[in-house]
Motif scaffolding. Structure first.
Motif, PDB file in Angstrom:
ATOM      1  N   GLY A 223       0.784  -1.235   0.000  1.00 48.95           N
ATOM      2  CA  GLY A 223       0.000   0.000   0.000  1.00 48.95           C
ATOM      3  C   GLY A 223       0.811   1.278   0.000  1.00 48.95           C
ATOM      4  N   VAL A 224       2.154   1.129   0.072  1.00 49.80           N
ATOM      5  CA  VAL A 224       3.004   2.330   0.075  1.00 49.80           C
ATOM      6  C   VAL A 224       3.219   2.806  -1.364  1.00 49.80           C
ATOM      7  N   ARG A 225       2.961   4.079  -1.601  1.00 43.32           N
ATOM      8  CA  ARG A 225       3.067   4.638  -2.963  1.00 43.32           C
ATOM      9  C   ARG A 225       4.361   5.416  -3.166  1.00 43.32           C
ATOM     10  N   ALA A 226       4.872   6.032  -2.108  1.00 45.32           N
ATOM     11  CA  ALA A 226       6.103   6.817  -2.247  1.00 45.32           C
ATOM     12  C   ALA A 226       6.777   6.951  -0.896  1.00 45.32           C
ATOM     13  N   THR A 227       8.098   7.022  -0.915  1.00 46.04           N
ATOM     14  CA  THR A 227       8.851   7.257   0.328  1.00 46.04           C
ATOM     15  C   THR A 227       9.905   8.319   0.048  1.00 46.04           C
ATOM     16  N   LEU A 228      10.110   9.167   1.032  1.00 47.31           N
ATOM     17  CA  LEU A 228      11.092  10.250   0.865  1.00 47.31           C
ATOM     18  C   LEU A 228      11.860  10.474   2.161  1.00 47.31           C
ATOM     19  N   ALA A 229      13.137  10.839   2.016  1.00 41.89           N
ATOM     20  CA  ALA A 229      13.913  11.379   3.131  1.00 41.89           C
ATOM     21  C   ALA A 229      14.096  12.857   2.808  1.00 41.89           C
ATOM     22  N   VAL A 230      13.660  13.710   3.729  1.00 36.81           N
ATOM     23  CA  VAL A 230      13.613  15.150   3.450  1.00 36.81           C
ATOM     24  C   VAL A 230      14.435  15.908   4.495  1.00 36.81           C
ATOM     25  N   ALA A 231      15.186  16.896   4.039  1.00 34.46           N
ATOM     26  CA  ALA A 231      15.904  17.765   4.980  1.00 34.46           C
ATOM     27  C   ALA A 231      14.867  18.584   5.741  1.00 34.46           C
ATOM     28  N   ALA A 232      14.808  18.397   7.064  1.00 37.34           N
ATOM     29  CA  ALA A 232      13.729  19.003   7.849  1.00 37.34           C
ATOM     30  C   ALA A 232      13.720  20.538   7.802  1.00 37.34           C
TER      31      ALA A 232
ATOM     32  N   LEU B 123       4.717  10.447   8.845  1.00 42.19           N
ATOM     33  CA  LEU B 123       5.941  11.225   9.005  1.00 42.19           C
ATOM     34  C   LEU B 123       6.648  10.834  10.293  1.00 42.19           C
ATOM     35  N   LEU B 124       7.955  10.774  10.232  1.00 42.25           N
ATOM     36  CA  LEU B 124       8.751  10.490  11.422  1.00 42.25           C
ATOM     37  C   LEU B 124      10.107  11.154  11.236  1.00 42.25           C
ATOM     38  N   GLY B 125      10.576  11.848  12.248  1.00 43.23           N
ATOM     39  CA  GLY B 125      11.867  12.497  12.051  1.00 43.23           C
ATOM     40  C   GLY B 125      12.355  13.243  13.258  1.00 43.23           C
ATOM     41  N   GLY B 126      13.255  14.178  12.974  1.00 45.70           N
ATOM     42  CA  GLY B 126      13.864  14.988  14.026  1.00 45.70           C
ATOM     43  C   GLY B 126      14.209  16.356  13.481  1.00 45.70           C
ATOM     44  N   ASP B 127      15.247  16.962  14.067  1.00 43.30           N
ATOM     45  CA  ASP B 127      15.620  18.312  13.649  1.00 43.30           C
ATOM     46  C   ASP B 127      16.245  18.333  12.257  1.00 43.30           C
ATOM     47  N   GLU B 128      16.866  17.224  11.871  1.00 41.28           N
ATOM     48  CA  GLU B 128      17.633  17.232  10.624  1.00 41.28           C
ATOM     49  C   GLU B 128      16.895  16.594   9.446  1.00 41.28           C
ATOM     50  N   VAL B 129      16.291  15.442   9.695  1.00 40.98           N
ATOM     51  CA  VAL B 129      15.694  14.669   8.592  1.00 40.98           C
ATOM     52  C   VAL B 129      14.280  14.219   8.963  1.00 40.98           C
ATOM     53  N   VAL B 130      13.395  14.232   7.975  1.00 39.17           N
ATOM     54  CA  VAL B 130      12.050  13.690   8.149  1.00 39.17           C
ATOM     55  C   VAL B 130      11.857  12.565   7.133  1.00 39.17           C
ATOM     56  N   LEU B 131      11.401  11.419   7.615  1.00 43.87           N
ATOM     57  CA  LEU B 131      11.035  10.327   6.707  1.00 43.87           C
ATOM     58  C   LEU B 131       9.555  10.480   6.365  1.00 43.87           C
ATOM     59  N   VAL B 132       9.238  10.395   5.089  1.00 43.31           N
ATOM     60  CA  VAL B 132       7.857  10.586   4.636  1.00 43.31           C
ATOM     61  C   VAL B 132       7.408   9.336   3.891  1.00 43.31           C
ATOM     62  N   VAL B 133       6.253   8.813   4.269  1.00 40.24           N
ATOM     63  CA  VAL B 133       5.665   7.682   3.542  1.00 40.24           C
ATOM     64  C   VAL B 133       4.285   8.107   3.048  1.00 40.24           C
ATOM     65  N   VAL B 134       4.064   7.971   1.753  1.00 35.80           N
ATOM     66  CA  VAL B 134       2.759   8.253   1.159  1.00 35.80           C
ATOM     67  C   VAL B 134       2.124   6.888   0.859  1.00 35.80           C
ATOM     68  N   ALA B 135       0.944   6.653   1.435  1.00 34.63           N
ATOM     69  CA  ALA B 135       0.340   5.320   1.306  1.00 34.63           C
ATOM     70  C   ALA B 135      -1.113   5.415   0.849  1.00 34.63           C
ATOM     71  N   ARG B 136      -1.603   4.286   0.360  1.00 32.93           N
ATOM     72  CA  ARG B 136      -3.016   4.198  -0.032  1.00 32.93           C
ATOM     73  C   ARG B 136      -3.891   4.127   1.229  1.00 32.93           C
ATOM     74  N   PRO B 137      -5.195   4.441   1.110  1.00 30.64           N
ATOM     75  CA  PRO B 137      -6.066   4.432   2.297  1.00 30.64           C
ATOM     76  C   PRO B 137      -6.096   3.068   2.992  1.00 30.64           C
ATOM     77  N   GLU B 138      -5.958   1.988   2.207  1.00 33.42           N
ATOM     78  CA  GLU B 138      -6.084   0.648   2.797  1.00 33.42           C
ATOM     79  C   GLU B 138      -4.766   0.145   3.417  1.00 33.42           C
ATOM     80  N   ALA B 139      -3.705   0.934   3.341  1.00 33.01           N
ATOM     81  CA  ALA B 139      -2.403   0.493   3.865  1.00 33.01           C
ATOM     82  C   ALA B 139      -2.473   0.296   5.387  1.00 33.01           C
ATOM     83  N   ASN B 140      -1.650  -0.619   5.883  1.00 34.85           N
ATOM     84  CA  ASN B 140      -1.603  -0.923   7.316  1.00 34.85           C
ATOM     85  C   ASN B 140      -0.690   0.094   8.017  1.00 34.85           C
TER      86      ASN B 140
END
Lengths: 157, 115
Positions: B17-26, B82-99
């Motif tokens: 169900g995951v459509r996209a994942t990103l590591a982003v500079a916070a 979303l999960l992260g801290g001061d430096e990096v945020v992990l982003v997961v874009v998922a479908r509605p039915e994803a666990n």
């Protein structure tokens, strides 16, 4: 009263950009350094200085880009301690303009770049066709036009 | 080109169900690394997700709740985790039915390996 833009068609795109991106300062200018629109400045002198510097920085970075990469750089970012600066050209049917914006921790480079892309599109679609007789900017007219634009922005026109 | 985040993003992308994942500079909202499908605008997602996470963290601190950990946004057409801290945020874009529970566990595990 401080107005946002010298010409009406610029007003809406720049207001939308400022509202969306939450920047502190925004300045749209002609490559010659003539101010076209502003947000956040309270003194005409600051606008004049910012326009002159932005115009010079843009001219330098365009040439530097051509030298290093064969084409002008598309944008310039400077990250300060508390504030950051983003400078880029924006093309319109009336010719290119320079856009300068300053932002703090309320915004981010990612947001500014994203909303700048929208601003560029909005500005290009809002721009009226270029005037039939495009007058070159002459030295003798420059100060007169600059003062006229500043007067329009600060409600003295 | 691989980055220190590539393996972590690959692991998250493999979840159902995951459509996209990103590591982003916070602080900047700029993409460091991403796994996107054709047609997805990663830079928009990165900028807005990082801004959302930054503001949520500030709100939590202002309300006296302390630091923010995992954040989940549920929308009509999908989910944003979303999960992260001061430096990096992990982003997961998922479908509605994803666990979401599974995504959360995997994001926490990945974050530990990156710390």
């Amino acid at each position: 009263m401080i107005k946002a833009a010298v010409e009406g068609w610029i007003e809406l795109p720049i207001r939308k950009f400022v509202d969306d991106s939450q920047v502190v300062l925004a300045l749209l200018l002609h490559p010659t350094g003539q101010v076209m629109a502003q947000h956040g400045f309270t003194r005409a002198m600051d606008i004049m200085s910012a326009c002159a510097l932005a115009s010079a920085i843009n001219a330098s970075s365009v040439e530097l880009g051509k030298m290093l990469d064969g084409k002008p750089f598309s944008g310039l970012h400077h990250g300060g301690v508390n504030r950051q600066l983003f400078l880029a050209e924006t093309p319109t049917p009336r010719g290119p303009y320079i856009f300068l914006t300053v932002f703090n921790e309320e915004s981010s480079l990612g947001l500014v770049r994203m909303f700048f892309d929208e601003f560029r599109t909005n500005l290009a679609s809002a721009a009226p066709p270029p005037p039939a007789t495009n007058q070159p900017t002459l030295n003798e007219n420059f100060e007169k036009e600059l003062n006229r634009n500043l007067a329009a922005l600060f409600g003295r026109a | 080109m691989s980055t220190p985040f590539t393996a972590a993003l690959d692991a998250l992308t493999r979840l159902k169900g995951v459509r996209a994942t990103l590591a982003v500079a916070a602080p900047d909202g700029i993409t460091i690394d991403s796994n996107l499908q054709i047609g997805q605008d990663g830079s928009r997602v990165a900028a807005l997700a990082a801004s959302l996470y930054r503001r949520a963290r500030k709100s939590a601190v202002a309300a006296g709740f302390g630091g923010t950990g995992f954040m989940h946004l549920e929308a009509a057409e999908g989910r944003l985790c979303l999960l992260g801290g001061d430096e990096v945020v992990l982003v997961v874009v998922a479908r509605p039915e994803a666990n979401v529970g599974l995504i959360r566990v995997e994001m926490l595990r990945v974050a530990e390996t990156l710390a």
